[in-house]
Motif scaffolding. Structure first.
Motif, PDB file in Angstrom:
ATOM      1  N   GLY A   1       0.838  -1.193   0.000  1.00  9.38           N
ATOM      2  CA  GLY A   1       0.000   0.000   0.000  1.00  9.38           C
ATOM      3  C   GLY A   1       0.872   1.242   0.000  1.00  9.38           C
TER       4      GLY A   1
ATOM      5  N   ALA B   1      -5.157  -1.761   0.331  1.00  9.95           N
ATOM      6  CA  ALA B   1      -3.974  -0.950   0.634  1.00  9.95           C
ATOM      7  C   ALA B   1      -3.443  -0.272  -0.621  1.00  9.95           C
ATOM      8  CB  ALA B   1      -2.886  -1.816   1.265  1.00  9.95           C
TER       9      ALA B   1
ATOM     10  N   LEU C   1      -2.368  -4.386   7.146  1.00 14.53           N
ATOM     11  CA  LEU C   1      -2.716  -3.811   5.851  1.00 14.53           C
ATOM     12  C   LEU C   1      -3.490  -4.811   4.995  1.00 14.53           C
ATOM     13  CD1 LEU C   1       0.696  -2.049   5.328  1.00 14.53           C
ATOM     14  CD2 LEU C   1      -1.514  -0.884   5.516  1.00 14.53           C
TER      15      LEU C   1
ATOM     16  N   GLN D   1      -7.152   1.302   4.669  1.00 17.04           N
ATOM     17  CA  GLN D   1      -5.918   0.595   4.315  1.00 17.04           C
ATOM     18  C   GLN D   1      -5.887  -0.826   4.875  1.00 17.04           C
ATOM     19  OE1 GLN D   1      -3.594   2.146   2.085  1.00 17.04           O
ATOM     20  NE2 GLN D   1      -5.410   3.442   1.941  1.00 17.04           N
TER      21      GLN D   1
END
Ligand SMILES: [Zn+2]
Length: 443
Positions: free
Chosen positions: A67, A186, A150, A182
């Motif tokens: 992410g 992500a 994540l 997130q």
């Protein structure tokens, strides 16, 4: 002659959080430039002194992006940074961070915001400067902790849309919040959220649990395609031939920061979702009457405060010929799509479909990213200020080319000017040459 810098043509300045494609570009660059080397690590502003001491002299074995996060594995045991004795550095750029790599002879002085400097005499001499909102270090558990926290990243080879589908099915959260969460997905930020939802014909307030398999598949597919394109281009350019070209002002993006929908020419409405402005054409992205009636009070209030023309009656925008899921394609369309990818077009329909679906991969393998200089030149030609999209790999030379200086960047990031007595950031020595080089590349 190159066009005037974007700032001179009134491009708006706004704070921009780095999105996942930009982080993956830094990861790609650092794997090539820095991995395998040992560094003298110091903390010029003293705000990562302990971490710098922990990685000083160790080999950078591996770099990963998840992410909007970067993870650096410093070890020295030669096992690719998987050993128990590895030192992990976690970086999150926030609104204005950067991690630039310079040749030792052209590197600028560290800035007041430079938390880490890496220096090596290898590969002709390299210096890297890191400024970021979050820089922390720890053992391998730091990586496992971040990985677990994540969600699915469309730019990772190991992305698992099935896991996201299962999470979404259990969530009453609106899909516009899912994209920004997130822990679910992500890497997607505010610009991609607007573009992905518009291309997927989904209303931002639609509950995740109401997504059909086909709707989820399209949401994921658009997320993967747009982020991969951003990784390649170094800019958030979401418009593609598959959906048709609409011309200016929709030559780069469909709906983000637009007043009018490119498809139906109706008004774009905007309201606040997770403290960021969401954009929506309620004709092309209709919200079901029952879903609208069932919105929680807070979401109904936010949607009720939407700016723009009054609500439209919901009716679906027609599917465009080329804008269909592989599962809905006829044999000729499957063959055409396979041909465009340079793949075998022979076989039965089921084989063609399986081949096309298998070709739609996640991750960044096989993509050759364009240089940061090329990305900056494209933004300049398109009249876009650097402040619209935060570029973590952009150095001062390129920032100067596209017309946002240090003061503009500070204002855009909402950070105060330097305190009295604080050292002025040094300009890179190769600055003027770099600007001329980039301008030449536009001709
Ligand atoms: Zn529309």
């Amino acid at each position: 002659r190159a066009p005037a810098p974007a700032r001179a043509r009134g491009a708006r300045a706004q704070a921009a959080m780095v999105e996942g494609h930009s982080v993956h570009r830094v990861c790609h660059q650092h794997r090539r430039a820095l991995a395998g080397l040992a560094f003298r690590a110091t903390s010029p502003n003293g705000r990562f002194a302990e971490g710098a001491a922990a990685i000083d002299g160790k080999v950078l074995e591996r770099v990963e992006a998840i992410g909007k996060n970067l993870l650096y594995f410093f070890g020295g045991d030669g096992r690719g940074g998987t050993g128990e004795d590895v030192t992990v550095m976690h970086v999150h750029f926030g609104m204005s961070g950067r991690f630039g790599v310079f040749g030792a002879d052209s590197a600028p002085e560290p800035k007041p915001t430079t938390r880490l400097q890496l220096q090596t005499a290898e590969r002709g001499g390299l210096i890297a400067h890191l400024s970021a909102m979050t820089v922390q270090h720890g053992g391998i558990e730091l990586f496992h902790e971040r990985r677990a926290a994540l969600g699915e990243d469309p730019l990772r080879d190991d992305a698992d849309p099935g896991a996201l589908r299962a999470k979404a099915a259990r969530s009453s959260k609106p899909v516009g919040l899912l994209l920004m969460d997130q822990a679910m997905m992500a890497g997607v930020g505010n610009i991609y959220r607007a573009e992905i939802l518009w291309r997927s014909k989904l209303h931002p307030e639609m509950p995740c649990s109401a997504l059909t398999d086909a709707q989820f598949a399209e949401l994921w597919r658009q997320s993967v395609r747009m982020l991969r394109k951003g990784f390649e281009c170094g800019s958030i350019i979401t418009v593609d031939d598959e959906c048709g070209r609409y011309g200016a002002p929709w030559s780069r993006r469909y709906i983000y920061n637009q007043k009018q929908c490119p498809a139906c020419k109706g008004p774009v409405r905007s309201w606040s979702m997770s403290n960021r402005t969401v954009y929506c054409c309620e004709t092309c992205q209709p919200l079901d009457t029952n879903q609208r009636a069932a919105l929680p009070a807070a979401r109904a209030k936010a949607l009720g405060a939407a700016r723009g023309a009054k609500l439209f009656a919901s009716h679906c925008a027609p599917d465009r010929g080329a804008d269909v899921l592989p599962e809905k394609m006829r044999v000729a369309e499957l063959r055409s799509a396979l041909d465009a990818l340079g793949l075998n077009t022979q076989g039965k329909k089921a084989d063609l479909l399986a081949r096309l679906l298998a070709a739609e991969r996640t991750g960044t393998a096989g993509i050759v990213p364009k240089s940061a200089a090329a990305a900056a030149a494209e933004k300049l030609a398109a009249g876009e200020s650097r402040a619209v999209e935060h570029i973590a790999e952009l150095d001062d030379e390129m920032a100067a080319v596209i017309g946002v200086g240090n003061a503009g960047a500070r204002a855009a990031a909402g950070t105060p000017a330097r305190a009295k007595g604080e050292r002025a950031p040094a300009r890179p020595r190769a600055g003027v040459r770099g600007v001329k080089r980039a301008r030449r590349s536009l001709k």
